[in-house]
Design a protein around this motif. Structure first.
Motif, PDB file in Angstrom:
ATOM      1  N   SER A   1      16.137   8.911  -2.491  1.00  0.00           N
ATOM      2  CA  SER A   1      16.855  10.111  -2.050  1.00  0.00           C
ATOM      3  C   SER A   1      17.032  10.231  -0.672  1.00  0.00           C
ATOM      4  N   TYR A   2      18.023   9.023  -0.147  1.00  0.00           N
ATOM      5  CA  TYR A   2      18.337   8.973   1.341  1.00  0.00           C
ATOM      6  C   TYR A   2      19.769   9.521   1.428  1.00  0.00           C
ATOM      7  N   ALA A   3      20.152  10.406   0.611  1.00  0.00           N
ATOM      8  CA  ALA A   3      21.465  10.993   0.937  1.00  0.00           C
ATOM      9  C   ALA A   3      21.416  11.672   2.053  1.00  0.00           C
TER      10      ALA A   3
ATOM     11  N   ARG B   1       0.871  -1.270   0.204  1.00  0.00           N
ATOM     12  CA  ARG B   1       0.145  -0.071   0.129  1.00  0.00           C
ATOM     13  C   ARG B   1       0.617   1.404   0.015  1.00  0.00           C
ATOM     14  N   ARG B   2       1.819   1.206   0.951  1.00  0.00           N
ATOM     15  CA  ARG B   2       2.825   2.375   1.063  1.00  0.00           C
ATOM     16  C   ARG B   2       3.851   2.526  -0.344  1.00  0.00           C
ATOM     17  N   LEU B   3       4.009   1.326  -1.045  1.00  0.00           N
ATOM     18  CA  LEU B   3       5.081   1.428  -2.251  1.00  0.00           C
ATOM     19  C   LEU B   3       3.788   2.075  -3.548  1.00  0.00           C
TER      20      LEU B   3
ATOM     21  N   ALA C   1       6.247  10.154   0.675  1.00  0.00           N
ATOM     22  CA  ALA C   1       6.866   9.173  -0.276  1.00  0.00           C
ATOM     23  C   ALA C   1       8.198   8.495   0.030  1.00  0.00           C
ATOM     24  N   LYS C   2       8.301   7.314  -0.105  1.00  0.00           N
ATOM     25  CA  LYS C   2       9.627   7.014   0.427  1.00  0.00           C
ATOM     26  C   LYS C   2      10.639   6.626  -0.880  1.00  0.00           C
ATOM     27  N   THR C   3      11.124   7.753  -0.963  1.00  0.00           N
ATOM     28  CA  THR C   3      12.090   7.937  -2.339  1.00  0.00           C
ATOM     29  C   THR C   3      13.490   7.514  -1.989  1.00  0.00           C
TER      30      THR C   3
ATOM     31  N   SER D   1      11.478   0.157  12.995  1.00  0.00           N
ATOM     32  CA  SER D   1      11.241   0.203  11.626  1.00  0.00           C
ATOM     33  C   SER D   1      11.144  -1.361  11.467  1.00  0.00           C
ATOM     34  N   SER D   2      10.844  -1.809  10.112  1.00  0.00           N
ATOM     35  CA  SER D   2      10.372  -3.139   9.681  1.00  0.00           C
ATOM     36  C   SER D   2      11.562  -4.066  10.041  1.00  0.00           C
ATOM     37  N   VAL D   3      12.762  -4.011   9.533  1.00  0.00           N
ATOM     38  CA  VAL D   3      13.979  -4.974   9.963  1.00  0.00           C
ATOM     39  C   VAL D   3      14.476  -4.794  11.215  1.00  0.00           C
TER      40      VAL D   3
ATOM     41  N   GLY E   1       5.022   5.123   9.295  1.00  0.00           N
ATOM     42  CA  GLY E   1       5.688   3.966   9.254  1.00  0.00           C
ATOM     43  C   GLY E   1       4.856   2.760   9.476  1.00  0.00           C
ATOM     44  N   THR E   2       5.166   1.727   8.842  1.00  0.00           N
ATOM     45  CA  THR E   2       4.283   0.542   8.995  1.00  0.00           C
ATOM     46  C   THR E   2       4.421  -0.135  10.316  1.00  0.00           C
ATOM     47  N   THR E   3       5.673  -0.174  10.770  1.00  0.00           N
ATOM     48  CA  THR E   3       6.023  -0.710  12.095  1.00  0.00           C
ATOM     49  C   THR E   3       5.236  -0.030  13.274  1.00  0.00           C
ATOM     50  N   GLN E   4       5.255   1.301  13.272  1.00  0.00           N
ATOM     51  CA  GLN E   4       4.679   2.266  14.122  1.00  0.00           C
ATOM     52  C   GLN E   4       3.213   1.945  14.320  1.00  0.00           C
TER      53      GLN E   4
ATOM     54  N   LEU F   1      10.469  14.358  15.197  1.00  0.00           N
ATOM     55  CA  LEU F   1       9.892  14.004  13.772  1.00  0.00           C
ATOM     56  C   LEU F   1      10.204  12.433  13.678  1.00  0.00           C
ATOM     57  N   GLU F   2      11.228  12.020  13.319  1.00  0.00           N
ATOM     58  CA  GLU F   2      11.511  10.410  12.967  1.00  0.00           C
ATOM     59  C   GLU F   2      12.894  10.559  12.916  1.00  0.00           C
ATOM     60  N   GLY F   3      13.389   9.122  13.024  1.00  0.00           N
ATOM     61  CA  GLY F   3      14.697   8.961  12.938  1.00  0.00           C
ATOM     62  C   GLY F   3      15.391   8.705  11.422  1.00  0.00           C
ATOM     63  N   ALA F   4      16.313   8.753  11.261  1.00  0.00           N
ATOM     64  CA  ALA F   4      16.911   8.706   9.906  1.00  0.00           C
ATOM     65  C   ALA F   4      16.292   7.894   9.052  1.00  0.00           C
ATOM     66  N   THR F   5      16.091   6.561   9.495  1.00  0.00           N
ATOM     67  CA  THR F   5      15.669   5.499   8.938  1.00  0.00           C
ATOM     68  C   THR F   5      14.766   4.712   9.933  1.00  0.00           C
ATOM     69  N   SER F   6      13.917   5.509  10.566  1.00  0.00           N
ATOM     70  CA  SER F   6      13.136   4.636  11.535  1.00  0.00           C
ATOM     71  C   SER F   6      11.860   5.755  12.090  1.00  0.00           C
ATOM     72  N   SER F   7      10.884   5.294  12.652  1.00  0.00           N
ATOM     73  CA  SER F   7       9.894   6.009  13.413  1.00  0.00           C
ATOM     74  C   SER F   7      10.449   5.968  15.054  1.00  0.00           C
ATOM     75  N   VAL F   8       9.816   7.227  15.675  1.00  0.00           N
ATOM     76  CA  VAL F   8      10.077   7.331  17.290  1.00  0.00           C
ATOM     77  C   VAL F   8       8.913   6.791  17.824  1.00  0.00           C
TER      78      VAL F   8
HETATM   79  N1  PLP Z   1      11.024   6.866   8.823  1.00  0.00           N
HETATM   80  C1  PLP Z   1      11.924   6.810   7.896  1.00  0.00           C
HETATM   81  C2  PLP Z   1      12.730   8.078   7.270  1.00  0.00           C
HETATM   82  C3  PLP Z   1      12.105   5.494   7.391  1.00  0.00           C
HETATM   83  O1  PLP Z   1      13.539   5.525   6.547  1.00  0.00           O
HETATM   84  C4  PLP Z   1      11.695   4.175   7.801  1.00  0.00           C
HETATM   85  C5  PLP Z   1      12.145   2.845   7.444  1.00  0.00           C
HETATM   86  O2  PLP Z   1      12.869   2.741   6.412  1.00  0.00           O
HETATM   87  C6  PLP Z   1      10.712   4.454   8.763  1.00  0.00           C
HETATM   88  C7  PLP Z   1      10.470   5.654   9.156  1.00  0.00           C
HETATM   89  C8  PLP Z   1       9.942   3.307   9.226  1.00  0.00           C
HETATM   90  O3  PLP Z   1       9.189   2.776   8.350  1.00  0.00           O
HETATM   91  P1  PLP Z   1       8.718   1.219   8.463  1.00  0.00           P
HETATM   92  O4  PLP Z   1       8.214   0.916  10.012  1.00  0.00           O
HETATM   93  O5  PLP Z   1       7.305   1.069   7.454  1.00  0.00           O
HETATM   94  O6  PLP Z   1       9.927   0.327   8.095  1.00  0.00           O
END
Ligand code: PLP
Length: 305
Positions: free
Chosen positions: A175-177, A69-71, A171-173, A272-274, A235-238, A204-211
């Motif tokens: 562009s993660y630089a 769905r998010r994709l 959007a999960k683009t 986050s998911s992993v 975030g799908t995990t949150q 807000l959020e982690g660099a690759t995660s939700s808080v």
């Molecule tokens: N926020 C950012 C910026 C992320 O990159 C991610 C996962 O990569 C998340 C939140 C958490 O998303 P999810 O729980 O769907 O993996």
């Protein structure tokens, strides 16, 4: 703060790659050691594409539909085609069937599964592929030991992006630089992870995660996360943690959160998911309470079927 033991990005990975192709419903398994991406692919040259990273345990992908769905939402915003859920499922099955053994952190054989949709080249147009890799030991270590985190200003409030579709809000683009630069900066400060803040130091959020943070007081159990619609990635995990926690009797809150709220919480996690739920043990060098029982409970919410 203790320096990180290993940089997860420096660990060697054994990956399996499947290219999605509507003419071959199960996708095409390709050799990951041969060149696959053209040098003028816009996913590569401009970060113009979107992706999802999922967790598979014992060969089964968790919350596949939520990721698809998010994709779909990301591809709509970026005006890219979305491979159907069926196509993605079959390609992931093929990749997992040929993958190296999953990492073992005590919760089963774990793989990360990444689906990418790139703008491709001007001649050939968009295309998609899937990469499956064993989850590395560094992820298991973070789950066990937690992480030190620094707060870094995001520079602008992404909530202001909401009305402007060309800013691709939510959007999960590819562009993660900036996110990777934030992690490098965090490491230069002796921490392992970064949490972005907006004006007024709103979290807000982690660099690759939700808080997510927990407050357990006088019989009240409350989980709080920053408002997902305010320009951060939903975030799908949150979302899965909150669904299960609601059924388990927790109260839920959606920010706003400030550093002082995190400092006075009974537990704070990057989710986050992993990674699942990784405890934050220090924030800007200040110790935070870590509660292994609460971490087990929240991890159980994420990993439940
Ligand atoms: N926020 C950012 C910026 C992320 O990159 C991610 C996962 O990569 C998340 C939140 C958490 O998303 P999810 O729980 O769907 O993996």
């Amino acid at each position: 703060m203790a320096p990180p033991a290993t940089d997860p990005q420096e660990e060697p990975v054994t990956s399996t790659v499947v290219v999605l192709d509507p003419a071959r419903p199960e996708g095409a398994l390709v050799d990951p050691s041969v060149p696959l991406v053209r040098i003028d692919d816009q996913g590569l040259t401009r970060g113009d594409g979107v992706f999802e990273t999922m967790r598979a345990v014992d060969g089964r992908v968790q919350k596949f539909s939520a990721h698809h769905r998010r994709l779909t939402a990301s591809t709509r915003l970026a005006q890219l085609p979305v491979p159907s859920e069926e196509l993605c499922r079959r390609a992931v099955e093929l990749a997992l069937a040929h993958a190296a053994p999953g990492g073992d952190g005590g919760l089963g054989a774990e793989h990360s599964v990444k689906i990418t949709v790139s703008r491709g080249t001007p001649e050939d147009g968009p295309w998609s592929w899937i990469v499956v890799s064993p989850v590395p030991e560094s992820t298991f270590r973070q789950r066990r030991e937690g992480v030190d985190v620094v707060l870094l200003p995001r520079g602008h409030d992404p909530a202001h992006d909401a009305g402007y579709p060309w800013l691709l809000p939510g959007a999960k683009t590819l562009s993660y630089a900036i996110n990777m630069a934030a992690l490098r900066h965090a490491r230069s400060l002796g921490a392992e992870e970064a949490i972005f803040t907006a004006g007024g130091r709103r979290v807000l959020e982690g660099a690759t995660s939700s808080v997510v943070c927990a407050r357990v007081r006088d019989g009240n159990r409350v989980l709080v996360t920053p408002e997902p619609s305010h320009g951060i990635l939903p975030g799908t995990t949150q979302a899965k943690i909150f669904d299960a926690a609601r059924r388990d009797g927790w109260e839920l809150g959606y920010g706003p959160l400030y550093p002082a709220d995190l400092m006075t919480s009974d537990a704070v996690w990057l989710v986050s998911s992993v990674r699942l739920a990784v405890p934050v043990r220090r924030l800007d060098a200040q110790p935070l309470p870590v509660d292994p029982g609460l971490t087990r409970l929240v991890t159980g919410y994420v990993t439940a079927d």
